[in-house]
Design a protein around this motif. Structure first.
Motif, mmCIF file in Angstrom:
data_model
loop_
_atom_site.group_PDB
_atom_site.id
_atom_site.type_symbol
_atom_site.label_atom_id
_atom_site.label_comp_id
_atom_site.label_asym_id
_atom_site.label_seq_id
_atom_site.Cartn_x
_atom_site.Cartn_y
_atom_site.Cartn_z
ATOM 1 N N ALA A 59 -50.736 92.367 59.757
ATOM 2 C CA ALA A 59 -49.767 92.730 58.721
ATOM 3 C C ALA A 59 -49.536 91.570 57.766
ATOM 4 C CB ALA A 59 -48.450 93.172 59.359
ATOM 5 N N ALA A 60 -49.414 90.357 58.322
ATOM 6 C CA ALA A 60 -49.202 89.174 57.484
ATOM 7 C C ALA A 60 -50.409 88.912 56.591
ATOM 8 C CB ALA A 60 -48.911 87.958 58.361
ATOM 9 N N ASP A 61 -51.623 89.043 57.161
ATOM 10 C CA ASP A 61 -52.838 88.841 56.369
ATOM 11 C C ASP A 61 -52.899 89.846 55.215
ATOM 12 O OD1 ASP A 61 -53.487 86.860 58.109
ATOM 13 O OD2 ASP A 61 -55.059 87.975 59.154
ATOM 14 N N PHE A 62 -52.555 91.087 55.513
ATOM 15 C CA PHE A 62 -52.553 92.144 54.502
ATOM 16 C C PHE A 62 -51.544 91.853 53.396
ATOM 17 C CE2 PHE A 62 -50.076 96.133 53.546
ATOM 18 C CZ PHE A 62 -50.904 96.590 52.532
ATOM 19 N N ILE A 63 -50.324 91.507 53.777
ATOM 20 C CA ILE A 63 -49.270 91.227 52.796
ATOM 21 C C ILE A 63 -49.636 90.021 51.936
ATOM 22 C CG2 ILE A 63 -46.875 90.434 52.577
ATOM 23 C CD1 ILE A 63 -46.219 92.195 55.012
ATOM 24 N N ALA A 74 -39.770 89.066 53.282
ATOM 25 C CA ALA A 74 -39.522 87.846 54.052
ATOM 26 C C ALA A 74 -40.166 87.927 55.433
ATOM 27 C CB ALA A 74 -38.016 87.611 54.179
ATOM 28 N N GLU A 75 -40.199 89.135 55.996
ATOM 29 C CA GLU A 75 -40.804 89.332 57.314
ATOM 30 C C GLU A 75 -42.221 89.887 57.154
ATOM 31 O OE1 GLU A 75 -39.571 88.501 60.228
ATOM 32 O OE2 GLU A 75 -37.742 87.705 59.286
ATOM 33 N N PRO A 76 -43.231 89.283 57.779
ATOM 34 C CA PRO A 76 -44.627 89.739 57.653
ATOM 35 C C PRO A 76 -44.933 90.920 58.567
ATOM 36 C CG PRO A 76 -44.564 87.820 59.059
ATOM 37 C CD PRO A 76 -43.138 88.054 58.607
ATOM 38 N N THR A 77 -44.275 92.051 58.324
ATOM 39 C CA THR A 77 -44.487 93.241 59.137
ATOM 40 C C THR A 77 -44.782 94.435 58.239
ATOM 41 O OG1 THR A 77 -42.143 93.892 59.109
ATOM 42 C CG2 THR A 77 -42.854 92.377 60.855
ATOM 43 N N ILE A 137 -53.591 98.896 54.013
ATOM 44 C CA ILE A 137 -54.233 97.838 54.782
ATOM 45 C C ILE A 137 -55.670 98.246 55.102
ATOM 46 C CG2 ILE A 137 -53.415 98.756 56.993
ATOM 47 C CD1 ILE A 137 -53.192 95.800 57.937
ATOM 48 N N ARG A 138 -56.569 97.282 55.001
ATOM 49 C CA ARG A 138 -57.996 97.522 55.222
ATOM 50 C C ARG A 138 -58.525 96.498 56.221
ATOM 51 N NH1 ARG A 138 -62.558 99.473 52.214
ATOM 52 N NH2 ARG A 138 -64.444 98.371 52.837
ATOM 53 N N GLU A 139 -59.284 96.954 57.204
ATOM 54 C CA GLU A 139 -59.882 96.070 58.203
ATOM 55 C C GLU A 139 -61.400 96.030 58.003
ATOM 56 O OE1 GLU A 139 -59.092 95.840 62.820
ATOM 57 O OE2 GLU A 139 -60.761 97.237 62.434
ATOM 58 N N ASP A 140 -61.962 94.817 57.916
ATOM 59 C CA ASP A 140 -63.407 94.652 57.742
ATOM 60 C C ASP A 140 -63.933 93.612 58.708
ATOM 61 O OD1 ASP A 140 -64.095 96.388 55.431
ATOM 62 O OD2 ASP A 140 -62.677 95.097 54.381
ATOM 63 N N MET A 141 -65.128 93.846 59.216
ATOM 64 C CA MET A 141 -65.846 92.868 60.032
ATOM 65 C C MET A 141 -66.682 92.012 59.081
ATOM 66 S SD MET A 141 -66.457 91.844 63.194
ATOM 67 C CE MET A 141 -66.221 93.234 64.318
ATOM 68 N N ALA A 148 -70.668 83.577 62.821
ATOM 69 C CA ALA A 148 -69.732 84.151 63.790
ATOM 70 C C ALA A 148 -69.007 85.341 63.165
ATOM 71 C CB ALA A 148 -68.730 83.097 64.242
ATOM 72 N N ALA A 149 -68.726 86.351 63.975
ATOM 73 C CA ALA A 149 -68.036 87.545 63.506
ATOM 74 C C ALA A 149 -66.536 87.308 63.484
ATOM 75 C CB ALA A 149 -68.369 88.732 64.392
ATOM 76 N N ASP A 150 -65.882 87.890 62.490
ATOM 77 C CA ASP A 150 -64.436 87.766 62.388
ATOM 78 C C ASP A 150 -63.898 89.016 61.692
ATOM 79 O OD1 ASP A 150 -61.931 86.760 62.656
ATOM 80 O OD2 ASP A 150 -62.111 85.256 61.074
ATOM 81 N N LEU A 151 -62.610 89.248 61.836
ATOM 82 C CA LEU A 151 -61.963 90.387 61.199
ATOM 83 C C LEU A 151 -61.145 89.914 60.003
ATOM 84 C CD1 LEU A 151 -60.685 92.382 64.312
ATOM 85 C CD2 LEU A 151 -62.594 92.982 62.825
ATOM 86 N N ARG A 152 -61.158 90.705 58.928
ATOM 87 C CA ARG A 152 -60.359 90.418 57.749
ATOM 88 C C ARG A 152 -59.466 91.616 57.460
ATOM 89 N NH1 ARG A 152 -61.531 86.003 58.586
ATOM 90 N NH2 ARG A 152 -62.591 84.450 57.286
ATOM 91 N N TYR A 153 -58.208 91.318 57.169
ATOM 92 C CA TYR A 153 -57.251 92.360 56.818
ATOM 93 C C TYR A 153 -56.787 92.108 55.386
ATOM 94 C CZ TYR A 153 -57.301 93.236 61.812
ATOM 95 O OH TYR A 153 -57.701 93.528 63.095
#
Length: 208
Positions: A59-63, A74-77, A137-141, A148-153
């Motif tokens: 959620a924080a990455d997305f915001i 103020a809250e990363p939710t 919100i979008r999730e990508d590999m 190395a593999a990682d997730l991005r929001y």
């Protein structure tokens, strides 16, 4: 020393208008977060890195990936995000990206001989322009570092539009030519992550 006056310099004629663009494919945004900026600064200042990895908060990455024109929650939710949207949150995108797409597309397709002339012939007022639409919100590999593999929001606007306030030199381009240049930019280059200019198909648009 005398100034040479044997030639005339024509007066510049500036025209303004608003250009409405509508997205043809989803727009993926990825603003630099304060955390990312701090990591870059720490690296440049050779600050020792802690070996403890922070807990991932999608959620924080997305915001943080969004360009907020209104106050960021103020809250990363996700609850805080939805509350902000309900209260009229507005989001933007760097205006320079739209100009870069138009200039690059014109040069790449041979419409303009170089990038210097169009860069000085028209401008978009303001650093940020408002994106009309609601991000999801979008999730990508992704692959990072040594593969190395990682997730991005990140934020994604599935349906979006924008109004650009344009100023241009009428001695260089006509109103119609400016429109055609932005249409070309939306098709050939696009904006945001995974755009056509980078081998993707996101962030495409056309002029209304």
């Amino acid at each position: 020393m005398a100034i040479e006056t044997g030639f005339d310099i024509p007066a510049i004629e500036i025209s303004t208008f608003e250009l409405t663009l509508v997205g043809d494919s989803p727009l993926i945004v990825h603003a630099w977060s304060e955390k990312a900026k701090k990591e870059i600064l720490d690296m440049q200042m050779k600050v020792a890195k802690t070996k403890v990895r922070s807990i991932r908060n999608p959620a924080a990455d997305f915001i943080d990936s969004l360009y907020w024109l209104t106050k960021k929650p103020a809250e990363p939710t996700m609850e805080a995000f939805y509350q902000a949207v309900a209260e009229g949150a507005e989001f933007g995108f760097p205006s320079v990206a739209f100009k870069a797409a138009a200039v690059s597309a014109g040069f790449r397709t041979g419409v303009t001989k170089n990038k210097t002339i169009p860069n000085s012939a028209f401008h978009i007022n303001g650093d940020m322009v408002r994106i009309h639409g609601t991000p999801e919100i979008r999730e990508d590999m992704v692959r990072v570092g040594m593969g190395a593999a990682d997730l991005r929001y990140r934020g994604e606007f599935k349906e979006w539009s924008v109004i650009l306030p344009i100023r241009f030199n009428t001695a260089v381009f006509t109103h119609e030519q400016i429109i055609n240049l932005f249409n070309l930019g939306g098709f050939a280059c696009g904006i945001g992550e995974w755009r056509p200019e980078r081998g993707g198909s996101f962030g495409m648009y056309h002029v209304v």
